[in-house]
Each structure stands twice: as C-alpha cells, then as structure tokens.
Scaffold this active site. Structure first.
Site, PDB file in Angstrom:
ATOM      1  NE  ARG A  71      -0.806  -2.232   3.161  1.00 41.53           N
ATOM      2  CZ  ARG A  71      -1.706  -3.536   3.198  1.00 41.53           C
ATOM      3  NH1 ARG A  71      -2.841  -3.551   3.300  1.00 41.53           N
ATOM      4  NH2 ARG A  71      -1.051  -4.823   3.382  1.00 41.53           N
ATOM      5  CB  THR A  72       3.808   2.489   1.730  1.00 42.50           C
ATOM      6  OG1 THR A  72       3.330   2.104   3.124  1.00 42.50           O
ATOM      7  CG2 THR A  72       4.529   3.814   1.842  1.00 42.50           C
ATOM      8  CE  LYS A  82      23.761  -5.887 -14.021  1.00 40.01           C
ATOM      9  NZ  LYS A  82      23.998  -5.039 -15.084  1.00 40.01           N
ATOM     10  NE  ARG A 134       8.305   0.872   3.253  1.00 37.45           N
ATOM     11  CZ  ARG A 134       7.060   0.215   3.551  1.00 37.45           C
ATOM     12  NH1 ARG A 134       6.645  -1.000   3.205  1.00 37.45           N
ATOM     13  NH2 ARG A 134       6.037   1.290   4.137  1.00 37.45           N
ATOM     14  CG  HIS A 156       5.647   4.231   7.581  1.00 40.21           C
ATOM     15  ND1 HIS A 156       5.568   5.174   6.527  1.00 40.21           N
ATOM     16  CD2 HIS A 156       5.042   3.051   7.312  1.00 40.21           C
ATOM     17  CE1 HIS A 156       5.048   4.338   5.600  1.00 40.21           C
ATOM     18  NE2 HIS A 156       4.737   3.169   6.094  1.00 40.21           N
TER      19      HIS A 156
HETATM   20  C1  NCD Z   1       3.816  -1.302   7.607  1.00 37.58           C
HETATM   21  C2  NCD Z   1       5.572  -0.949   7.613  1.00 37.58           C
HETATM   22  O1  NCD Z   1       5.881  -1.246   6.294  1.00 37.58           O
HETATM   23  O2  NCD Z   1       6.183  -0.260   8.434  1.00 37.58           O
HETATM   24  N1  NCD Z   1       3.057  -0.997   6.603  1.00 37.58           N
HETATM   25  C3  NCD Z   1       2.763  -0.036   6.133  1.00 37.58           C
HETATM   26  O3  NCD Z   1       3.401   0.772   5.658  1.00 37.58           O
HETATM   27  N2  NCD Z   1       1.372   0.243   5.905  1.00 37.58           N
HETATM   28  C4  NCD Z   1       3.741  -2.240   8.768  1.00 37.58           C
HETATM   29  C5  NCD Z   1       4.313  -3.667   8.566  1.00 37.58           C
HETATM   30  O4  NCD Z   1       4.984  -3.885   7.449  1.00 37.58           O
HETATM   31  O5  NCD Z   1       3.717  -4.418   9.601  1.00 37.58           O
END
Ligand code: NCD
Length: 307
Positions: free
Chosen positions: A54-55, A82, A104, A132
């Site tokens: 989703r992110t 690589k 990320r 986050h």
């Molecule tokens: C989370 C994350 O990646 O920090 N999910 C998200 O971004 N909606 C939580 C998780 O991975 O459990």
C-alpha cells in the site's frame, strides 16, 4: 518543507495543513477524473528497498493524480543486484534530473543519509524500525474524520509488535504531540526500550486497558525482524494480545479499529473484526492516497491553488 524524514519535522501547523489539503485531495480522488495538474513537470522517484504494497502504490497513485512523472525503481531488477550501493544508486537517479525521492529502506537513517548526497526532496516511506511519517499522518487524518480535529485526551492503544514498528513510533510521537494519550500494549519483549521518549505509557495487559480505548490500533508481528523469537508461540500471542471477536465485544461501542497493514488475520486481529463495523482499515488505505497527495504538494507544490 523540503524533506519529510520524521514526524519530528512536523509542527502542529504543518499537520493542520496536511489535514486541510488531504480533505481537498480526497474530494479530488472521488471525481470522475481524479486528477489535477498540480505537480505537472515534476519527477518523483519511488525507491523501495523493502517490500511494500500500500505505501508504494499509494505514493505512486498520489503522484500520478497530481500529474507528476513517476519513476519506479524495483530493487529486484536493478543494479543493486550487481552490488551497487545506495550512494551510487541515488547518485545515478539524481543525475537524470528529479525533484523528489520516496524511499523505503531497512536501515534506520537511510533517508537522512540520502539528503546529504543529492539535492532532491526526500520523503521517508519507512526506514527500518525508525519512522514512517506519512503513515502517522494518514492514521491521524482517519481518526479526525471520525473524532474531529481536537485529539486532546483521546485514548489510543497501539497493540502487538510495537518494538519492531516504525508505524508505532511515528504514530505515538505525533499523536501525543497533538494531545492524545497513547498506551503501547505488548508482551515485555515486544515493547521498545525507551517508551518515555515516544511520549507514551505502556501496559502488558490488553484486557484491562481495552474497554477504555477510543482507538484500537493493531500491528503485524514482524517475523522478518526477529519478532517470533521474542514470545513462546503465535497461539500464546493471540491469546493474550490478539483482537479476537470476544475482545472486540468489550470495546467501547464507538471505538475505532485500525491496522496499518499488512494484516495477519487470525494472529493480531480476527478477520471478522478487521471486516467488522468498528474497522476503519479500508478508510486508512483510501486516505493514504489523499494524505500523500497533500505531502507531495506541501513539498513540491508552488503554494498556489491546488484544485
Ligand atoms: C507497515 C510498514 O511497512 O512499516 N506497513 C505499512 O507501511 N502500511 C507495517 C508492517 O510492515 O507491518
């Protein structure tokens, strides 16, 4: 605002701005043509070194709905395989001419490092166990839709694998900054070492705290970050900390059930609770797009009219 690395970068005024903008953008996303020219000519790179559904999709959707150009970097098919390091990877991308990087990474602090190497705006989409920030903003936007803007005194419980959760840290810090009372509820081995620095209190006993909570936020057990070695068995965890149907029946009737996803149904939350009347989990996902549009606009926009 040039970067968004941590909720510490956000003043109360910034949060208010994001909530106002997100309200406008949410209306945009519901139009027949859910698109505005707000970021035409801007290039946004989505750079995900860790898995995401989703992110990543909501950032990319947000950027496209604002008419930005989106470059998607997929680690699995890139020169990272690589042996190319983070510095060279971002240097290469930056040389193509970009305005923002949504990153990320499994290392806490990676987004901060990238700001030292390139000129583009950097948005943290999750760094290790650290932060986050856009998840905290979308969670708060979702709560305010149901409870109004004044969060003072609101009782929020964040339950489960708190120690490994960047969502929990960002949410706890931002919610307490806005006046809410946050209780982190987990077995001792899944609580962070310094609960106080998060502005929160903690409890080992979900059953005693649950009936008072206005917001019941459940978290995934993060197997990939060693969580399962920290308690005897998943069954045991669910028995004491799972949001089962029986427990949900003891929540306040107007309590909101939240989860950042991805969910492990039957572990931290029962499927029937996730799909039940108190759940705002789908709203969190919908709001994620509007809130990320708001953040992109605040960072890259001209400051003029948005819609
Ligand atoms: C989370 C994350 O990646 O920090 N999910 C998200 O971004 N909606 C939580 C998780 O991975 O459990």
């Amino acid at each position: 605002m040039k970067h968004l690395l941590s909720v510490d970068d956000l003043s109360r005024g910034d949060v208010e701005d994001v909530l106002d903008l997100a309200t406008s953008f949410l209306a945009v996303t519901k139009r027949d043509i859910p698109k505005v020219p707000a970021l035409r000519g801007k290039t946004i790179v989505s750079l995900f070194f860790e898995d995401s559904t989703r992110t990543r999709l909501s950032f990319e959707t947000a950027a496209k709905r604002m008419s930005a150009d989106v470059m998607t970097f997929s680690v699995a098919t890139s020169s990272v395989k690589k042996g190319e390091g983070l510095r060279d990877t971002v240097g290469t991308i930056s040389a193509m001419g970009i305005d923002a990087v949504v990153i990320r990474h499994s290392s806490a602090g990676a987004p901060q490092r990238v700001t030292e190497w390139i000129d583009a705006s950097i948005i943290n989409a999750g760094d290790g166990r650290h932060e986050h920030p856009t998840q905290a903003l979308l969670d708060i936007f979702t709560i305010t839709q149901h409870r109004g803007r004044d969060l003072s005194g609101l009782k929020v419980g964040i339950i489960g694998d708190v120690r490994n959760s960047r969502v929990a840290r960002s949410d706890a810090k931002l919610l307490t900054a806005l006046g809410a009372h946050v209780t982190l509820i987990a077995p001792p081995t899944l609580l962070p070492e310094s609960v106080e620095s998060w502005g929160a209190t903690s409890s080992l006993d979900l059953d005693s705290v649950l009936p008072e909570l206005d917001v019941v936020m459940t978290l995934r057990v993060q197997h990939e970050r060693d969580a399962q070695s920290r308690f005897p068995s998943l069954r045991e965890f669910t028995k004491r900390y799972g949001l089962t149907l029986e427990r949900a029946a003891r929540m306040r009737p107007d309590a909101l059930v939240m989860h950042p996803g991805p969910m492990n149904r039957g572990v931290e939350i029962a499927g029937a609770v996730a799909d039940g009347p108190s759940s705002v989990i789908d709203e969190q996902v919908t709001n994620g797009v509007a809130v990320r549009m708001a953040v992109l606009w605040k960072i890259l926009g001209s400051g003029g009219d948005v819609v």
